[in-house]
Write a protein that holds these residues in place. Structure first.
Motif, PDB file in Angstrom:
ATOM      1  N   ILE A 107       0.866  -1.188   0.000  1.00 41.13           N
ATOM      2  CA  ILE A 107       0.000   0.000   0.000  1.00 41.13           C
ATOM      3  C   ILE A 107       0.903   1.238   0.000  1.00 41.13           C
ATOM      4  O   ILE A 107       1.802   1.342   0.844  1.00 41.13           O
ATOM      5  CB  ILE A 107      -0.891   0.067   1.269  1.00 41.13           C
ATOM      6  CG1 ILE A 107      -1.693  -1.226   1.454  1.00 41.13           C
ATOM      7  CG2 ILE A 107      -1.828   1.278   1.213  1.00 41.13           C
ATOM      8  CD1 ILE A 107      -2.384  -1.315   2.817  1.00 41.13           C
ATOM      9  N   ALA A 108       0.646   2.145  -0.943  1.00 46.11           N
ATOM     10  CA  ALA A 108       1.372   3.426  -0.918  1.00 46.11           C
ATOM     11  C   ALA A 108       0.470   4.453  -0.238  1.00 46.11           C
ATOM     12  O   ALA A 108      -0.708   4.590  -0.604  1.00 46.11           O
ATOM     13  CB  ALA A 108       1.696   3.853  -2.340  1.00 46.11           C
ATOM     14  N   LEU A 109       1.021   5.141   0.753  1.00 50.39           N
ATOM     15  CA  LEU A 109       0.272   6.193   1.457  1.00 50.39           C
ATOM     16  C   LEU A 109       0.905   7.524   1.089  1.00 50.39           C
ATOM     17  O   LEU A 109       2.097   7.735   1.354  1.00 50.39           O
ATOM     18  CB  LEU A 109       0.342   5.993   2.972  1.00 50.39           C
ATOM     19  CG  LEU A 109      -0.140   4.646   3.523  1.00 50.39           C
ATOM     20  CD1 LEU A 109       0.145   4.549   5.022  1.00 50.39           C
ATOM     21  CD2 LEU A 109      -1.636   4.477   3.265  1.00 50.39           C
ATOM     22  N   LYS A 110       0.127   8.383   0.459  1.00 50.87           N
ATOM     23  CA  LYS A 110       0.679   9.673   0.035  1.00 50.87           C
ATOM     24  C   LYS A 110      -0.288  10.763   0.468  1.00 50.87           C
ATOM     25  O   LYS A 110      -1.338  10.945  -0.137  1.00 50.87           O
ATOM     26  CB  LYS A 110       0.859   9.672  -1.491  1.00 50.87           C
ATOM     27  CG  LYS A 110       1.859  10.663  -1.966  1.00 50.87           C
ATOM     28  CD  LYS A 110       2.435  10.269  -3.336  1.00 50.87           C
ATOM     29  CE  LYS A 110       3.525  11.217  -3.754  1.00 50.87           C
ATOM     30  NZ  LYS A 110       3.081  12.520  -4.184  1.00 50.87           N
ATOM     31  N   ASP A 111       0.029  11.403   1.585  1.00 50.19           N
ATOM     32  CA  ASP A 111      -0.860  12.436   2.144  1.00 50.19           C
ATOM     33  C   ASP A 111      -2.295  11.936   2.300  1.00 50.19           C
ATOM     34  O   ASP A 111      -3.257  12.645   1.991  1.00 50.19           O
ATOM     35  CB  ASP A 111      -0.844  13.712   1.284  1.00 50.19           C
ATOM     36  CG  ASP A 111       0.504  14.423   1.368  1.00 50.19           C
ATOM     37  OD1 ASP A 111       1.205  14.252   2.383  1.00 50.19           O
ATOM     38  OD2 ASP A 111       0.864  15.130   0.407  1.00 50.19           O
ATOM     39  N   MET A 112      -2.423  10.720   2.752  1.00 43.46           N
ATOM     40  CA  MET A 112      -3.765  10.173   3.011  1.00 43.46           C
ATOM     41  C   MET A 112      -4.284  10.811   4.309  1.00 43.46           C
ATOM     42  O   MET A 112      -3.567  10.846   5.312  1.00 43.46           O
ATOM     43  CB  MET A 112      -3.672   8.659   3.173  1.00 43.46           C
ATOM     44  CG  MET A 112      -4.984   7.989   3.497  1.00 43.46           C
ATOM     45  SD  MET A 112      -4.641   6.276   3.968  1.00 43.46           S
ATOM     46  CE  MET A 112      -6.278   5.633   4.176  1.00 43.46           C
ATOM     47  N   HIS A 113      -5.523  11.307   4.273  1.00 40.28           N
ATOM     48  CA  HIS A 113      -6.092  11.964   5.457  1.00 40.28           C
ATOM     49  C   HIS A 113      -6.988  10.996   6.232  1.00 40.28           C
ATOM     50  O   HIS A 113      -7.921  10.440   5.648  1.00 40.28           O
ATOM     51  CB  HIS A 113      -6.923  13.185   5.039  1.00 40.28           C
ATOM     52  CG  HIS A 113      -6.071  14.378   4.702  1.00 40.28           C
ATOM     53  ND1 HIS A 113      -5.026  14.319   3.815  1.00 40.28           N
ATOM     54  CD2 HIS A 113      -6.111  15.661   5.164  1.00 40.28           C
ATOM     55  CE1 HIS A 113      -4.459  15.518   3.729  1.00 40.28           C
ATOM     56  NE2 HIS A 113      -5.088  16.343   4.547  1.00 40.28           N
ATOM     57  N   ILE A 114      -6.695  10.834   7.509  1.00 36.25           N
ATOM     58  CA  ILE A 114      -7.559  10.007   8.369  1.00 36.25           C
ATOM     59  C   ILE A 114      -8.095  10.909   9.486  1.00 36.25           C
ATOM     60  O   ILE A 114      -7.313  11.575  10.180  1.00 36.25           O
ATOM     61  CB  ILE A 114      -6.771   8.831   8.995  1.00 36.25           C
ATOM     62  CG1 ILE A 114      -6.148   7.940   7.910  1.00 36.25           C
ATOM     63  CG2 ILE A 114      -7.677   7.998   9.893  1.00 36.25           C
ATOM     64  CD1 ILE A 114      -5.345   6.750   8.432  1.00 36.25           C
ATOM     65  N   PRO A 115      -9.442  10.953   9.670  1.00 40.94           N
ATOM     66  CA  PRO A 115      -9.989  11.804  10.733  1.00 40.94           C
ATOM     67  C   PRO A 115      -9.391  11.434  12.100  1.00 40.94           C
ATOM     68  O   PRO A 115      -9.208  10.246  12.393  1.00 40.94           O
ATOM     69  CB  PRO A 115     -11.492  11.500  10.708  1.00 40.94           C
ATOM     70  CG  PRO A 115     -11.745  10.904   9.364  1.00 40.94           C
ATOM     71  CD  PRO A 115     -10.484  10.236   8.933  1.00 40.94           C
ATOM     72  N   ALA A 116      -9.118  12.461  12.915  1.00 33.25           N
ATOM     73  CA  ALA A 116      -8.474  12.212  14.213  1.00 33.25           C
ATOM     74  C   ALA A 116      -9.308  11.289  15.090  1.00 33.25           C
ATOM     75  O   ALA A 116      -8.767  10.512  15.889  1.00 33.25           O
ATOM     76  CB  ALA A 116      -8.231  13.537  14.928  1.00 33.25           C
ATOM     77  N   GLU A 117     -10.643  11.318  14.917  1.00 38.36           N
ATOM     78  CA  GLU A 117     -11.479  10.460  15.776  1.00 38.36           C
ATOM     79  C   GLU A 117     -11.337   8.975  15.427  1.00 38.36           C
ATOM     80  O   GLU A 117     -11.857   8.116  16.125  1.00 38.36           O
ATOM     81  CB  GLU A 117     -12.952  10.894  15.744  1.00 38.36           C
ATOM     82  CG  GLU A 117     -13.697  10.584  14.460  1.00 38.36           C
ATOM     83  CD  GLU A 117     -13.940  11.814  13.602  1.00 38.36           C
ATOM     84  OE1 GLU A 117     -13.171  12.802  13.740  1.00 38.36           O
ATOM     85  OE2 GLU A 117     -14.883  11.799  12.790  1.00 38.36           O
TER      86      GLU A 117
END
Ligand SMILES: Cc1cc2nc3c(=O)[nH]c(=O)nc-3n(C[C@H](O)[C@H](O)[C@H](O)COP(=O)(O)OP(=O)(O)OC[C@H]3O[C@@H](n4cnc5c(N)ncnc54)[C@H](O)[C@@H]3O)c2cc1C
Length: 378
Positions: free
Chosen positions: A210-220
């Motif tokens: 899996i490539a992660l490039k500035d993936m946004h995950i909600p803090a919750e």
């Protein structure tokens, strides 16, 4: 010690066995040939209620009894190891969320995982580590109300399917255990998967990086607290080793079934080869190994159901089941003679599939380290 399955448990086992033989059996060769699980099988697995076994009923799960889960994985693997892992890997995010999630997280993520609407993944491994959390290098950095994630995960089962993933990422200093677990949606912006790894066995199982490039995950979606990822990993894997142990048991049982069929059907000088004493000895060894593994496995699952399992008990179970399946499948090939070395018979595939048990979720060597450390610390 009472170790007999209840009537209800026997009925459950029978229903999974019938499901696997009826729905997966006819697809077995197709899965091997095409190296993918046919889409039409997914709703059938969902309808049979097999995706959500570890979750509580209020989230649409099967009630969270590990003996049920064990029987399901074993029976599916008896027909197809690839389908067993497809289903069982779904259990890992469910277990992680059940054990570590907030009520809100459970209500939000579990129902879709339990119904197969979303396919689950669990991603720890990276190029620099499959065992040691201090070496995780992919990062999650808090920016406002989101974590921004970058890096590369390796060998993630079901990662290309849409659904929910539990990801382990670095949120603290490098070379420390300060990692965190996150619940995320797959295939969103910043998440991409290359084509799957070509594997030795278990064709049909889709394992990708899996490539992660500035993936946004909600803090919750932080699971278990900041820098608390390692305990989440440990408590999930401690019970999650059921996937591998159960699948190895199912594969070994199939190797026994196939061997019995072969030695009774193959004749030499007018008699089935089962009349040879050495053939009988090999059958006896295989059957005894499978039976021993079954006892260890179901006792281990019984301990989980009573909240009494330890990392050591799970490590012993996984180590034994993995090495047992390897030995048993090797003997099954031997019993088939030349034909065992061909793709005409299932023994060849089972042998390749069984090799997986010794490397995944901590190799056989790492299980030995865990067991010895616990035994020697007293
Ligand atoms: C088909 C497939 C599917 C997978 N699916 C997933 C998945 O869904 N999610 C995920 O996170 N990972 C997944 N993995 C990764 C898998 O769990 C790791 O490969 C495994 O934990 C081993 O890690 P490693 O390959 O980095 O081995 P390493 O840790 O690099 O080990 C390499 C070798 O060193 C030995 N070794 C390592 N540490 C020790 C030690 N302390 N003492 C003695 N010997 C040691 C090992 O036994 C092994 O022989 C998958 C792997 C495969 C092949």
């Amino acid at each position: 010690m009472d170790f007999v399955l209840t009537k209800e448990e026997e009925l459950f086992r029978k229903s999974v066995r019938e499901f696997a033989e009826r729905e997966i059996g006819p697809l077995e060769d197709q899965i091997e040939r095409e190296d993918r699980i046919p889409d039409e099988l997914i709703p059938k697995i969902a309808k049979a209620g097999l995706f959500g076994l570890p979750a509580e009923k209020k989230y649409g799960g099967g009630g969270g009894r590990y003996v049920d889960l064990a029987m399901a994985v074993e029976e599916i693997a008896r027909v197809s190891g690839a389908v067993a892992f497809f289903v069982a890997v779904n259990y890992l995010p469910i277990i992680a969320i059940e054990l570590n999630g907030t009520e809100e997280q459970k209500a939000r993520f579990l129902p879709d995982l339990c119904t197969g609407k979303k396919i689950g993944s669990f991603s720890f491994t990276e190029p620099s580590t499959g065992t040691d959390p201090t070496e995780i290098q992919s990062t999650a950095r808090l920016e406002g109300d989101h974590y921004v994630c970058n890096g590369r995960k390796e060998f993630c089962t079901n990662a290309e399917y849409d659904g929910t993933i539990v990801l382990f990422l670095r949120t603290g200093e490098e070379h420390t255990p300060d990692i965190s677990a996150f619940i995320a949606e797959k295939n969103i912006a910043g998440y991409s998967t290359p084509p799957p790894w070509p594997l030795l066995g278990l064709r049909g199982m889709r394992v990708t990086n899996i490539a992660l490039k500035d993936m946004h995950i909600p803090a919750e979606n932080l699971l278990g607290g900041k820098n608390k990822g390692y305990p989440v990993l440990l408590n999930t894997i401690a019970v999650g080793k059921v996937d591998v142990s159960g699948a190895m048991l199912g594969i070994a049982q199939r190797a026994l079934d196939e061997s019995l069929k072969y030695v009774k059907g193959k004749t030499m000088r007018g008699k089935p080869i089962s009349h040879f004493q050495m053939v009988q000895f090999l059958i006896a060894e295989i059957a005894s190994e499978v039976e021993a593994a079954r006892w260890l496995f179901y006792r281990s699952m019984n301990l989980v159901d009573h909240g009494m399992q330890t990392l050591q008990s799970q490590a012993m179970c996984k180590l034994f089941c993995a090495e047992m399946a390897d030995r048993v499948c090797q003997k099954a090939i031997q019993l088939h003679g030349d034909y065992g070395y061909t793709k005409e018979f299932k023994a060849e595939r089972l042998y390749r599939d069984a090799k997986f048990g010794g490397v995944v979720e901590g190799s056989n060597e790492v299980q030995r380290v865990i067991i010895a450390r616990d035994i020697l610390k007293g």
